[in-house]
Scaffold this active site. Structure first.
Site, PDB file in Angstrom:
ATOM      1  CG  HIS A   9     -11.477 -14.850 -41.742  1.00 25.31           C
ATOM      2  ND1 HIS A   9     -12.228 -15.251 -42.823  1.00 25.31           N
ATOM      3  CD2 HIS A   9     -12.361 -14.729 -40.706  1.00 25.31           C
ATOM      4  CE1 HIS A   9     -13.495 -15.392 -42.457  1.00 25.31           C
ATOM      5  NE2 HIS A   9     -13.604 -15.068 -41.178  1.00 25.31           N
TER       6      HIS A   9
ATOM      7  CB  CYS B  51     -13.872 -12.874 -44.813  1.00 27.98           C
ATOM      8  SG  CYS B  51     -12.200 -12.664 -45.476  1.00 27.98           S
TER       9      CYS B  51
ATOM     10  CG  HIS C 169     -17.030 -14.774 -39.548  1.00 27.28           C
ATOM     11  ND1 HIS C 169     -15.904 -15.563 -39.675  1.00 27.28           N
ATOM     12  CD2 HIS C 169     -17.928 -15.516 -38.864  1.00 27.28           C
ATOM     13  CE1 HIS C 169     -16.111 -16.728 -39.091  1.00 27.28           C
ATOM     14  NE2 HIS C 169     -17.321 -16.735 -38.582  1.00 27.28           N
TER      15      HIS C 169
END
Length: 382
Positions: free
Chosen positions: A345, A297, A357
């Protein structure tokens, strides 16, 4: 003779009944033992529900995400420390060269004194067990020319600097070793969590997997609904702002132009960020990866903003500290949205409540609602 025969029959009868009694006793004892074991055995654990499995798998993936950030941090620190160590070793080598050059110059002085037949303090210096203490003798310094004294002073300084660089390099090597140990530990932690998640999923039946997929669809649908609500709110806010623009234009002074240029500059960068991110859609998530064939990420967000000329740190924990914090309602394309309390994240906001993402292992870079996970906060990097 008949009496003897009767006696033998009686003894034979006794022998056949005794083993029978022993076998019966053993059988009864075995039954009793088995009954006692069955009574004391712990009851079997009930199989977790699909909802519990989903929560457990999500938690494991989140923990793996946090461990991935620990790995990224350790890897970055290790790389920086390696560069520092290399620089220190190079500096130490250069100082050693200078020290040897000065030593050779002092040696030439000693040779000249030897040829002239004079007492050679410089030669004595080289033969001394402790040359540094020998230099402290005033009589030696008094016999030297100003140039020789300068050379000796430089030699002293270079000795100290070379020793200091060696000590610094040694300490840096120790720090590098610690960083590499942390790197290995973080890697093992990630692998352990992912193995647990895969193990849980592998134990599901086909029917249970179908039910789990249905739960995921419901979760995605709810996240999408919230994204649509945010999109409507932002559209209404933009419309209101556009309607007020003529009024504000008549009241603005020259200072207002600077704000417009600033907003335009960010929009230009954001376009480059999103263009890069869209081009990565479909590439697999791989923990610790920074491209170009796969990403985690924070590796994706770092690479996307680099395409716009902005250098971001490697981890989510550091990226969240860059730029300006913004509320969810005020998000603009290009902003970074962070998730979970541990900030494990991050995604790139693309507008309309959606983001691009790199989700998790087993998934690929994709567009998704920002409400799919609990939001921690958002930042505008530039």
């Amino acid at each position: 003779m008949p009496a003897l025969a009767s006696h033998r029959k009686q003894r034979t009868r006794v022998r056949t009944t005794t083993p029978a009694f022993g076998l019966t006793t053993a059988a009864l004892a075995s039954v009793t033992l088995l009954s006692a074991q069955s009574a004391t055995a712990a009851p079997a654990q009930p199989k977790p529900s699909i909802e519990e499995v989903q929560k457990k798998v999500d938690a494991l993936y989140r923990q793996a995400g946090a461990a991935t950030q620990e790995y990224n941090q350790a890897k970055s620190a290790s790389a920086e420390q390696r560069s520092k160590v290399d620089a220190l070793l190079e500096a130490a080598a250069q100082r050693a060269d200078k020290l040897n050059e000065t030593r050779r110059e002092l040696g030439s002085y000693a040779a000249a004194q030897y040829r002239s037949g004079a007492i050679a303090p410089t030669a004595t210096f080289f033969l001394a067990d402790d040359p540094q203490s020998y230099f402290d003798q005033d009589q030696l310094m008094a016999r030297m020319t100003s140039r020789q004294q300068k050379t000796v002073t430089e030699f002293r300084t270079q000795q100290k600097e070379a020793a200091a660089k060696r000590v610094e390099a040694t300490k840096s090597l120790e720090t590098l070793t610690e960083s590499q140990a942390t790197l290995r530990t973080s890697k093992q932690h990630v692998q352990t969590k992912l193995t647990e998640a895969r193990s849980l999923l592998s134990e599901l039946t086909a029917e249970e997997k179908a039910r789990l997929a249905e739960l995921e669809r419901k979760k995605e649908a709810e996240a999408k609904r919230k994204a649509e609500d945010l999109a409507r709110q932002q559209a209404a806010a933009d419309k209101t702002e556009a309607e007020r623009a003529p009024e504000n234009a008549g009241q603005d002074t020259g200072s207002g132009t600077g704000g417009t240029d600033s907003g335009s500059g960010y929009a230009t960068k954001a376009e480059k960020v999103l263009a890069f991110a869209r081009a990565q859609i479909g590439k697999p998530y791989v923990w610790g990866a920074t491209g170009p064939s796969s990403y985690d990420c924070s590796g994706l967000t770092q690479a996307a903003w680099k395409a716009a000329g902005v250098d971001l740190p490697r981890t989510t924990w550091d990226q969240v500290k860059v730029g300006t914090r913004v509320a969810t309602a005020d998000l603009k394309p290009g902003d970074l949205v962070f998730f979970y309390d541990d900030i494990s994240h991050v995604g790139i906001y693309k507008g309309d409540g959606m983001m691009i993402h790199a989700p998790k292992p087993g998934a690929s870079v994709r567009e998704e609602s920002i409400y799919y996970m609990p939001i921690y906060g958002s930042v505008r990097p530039a």
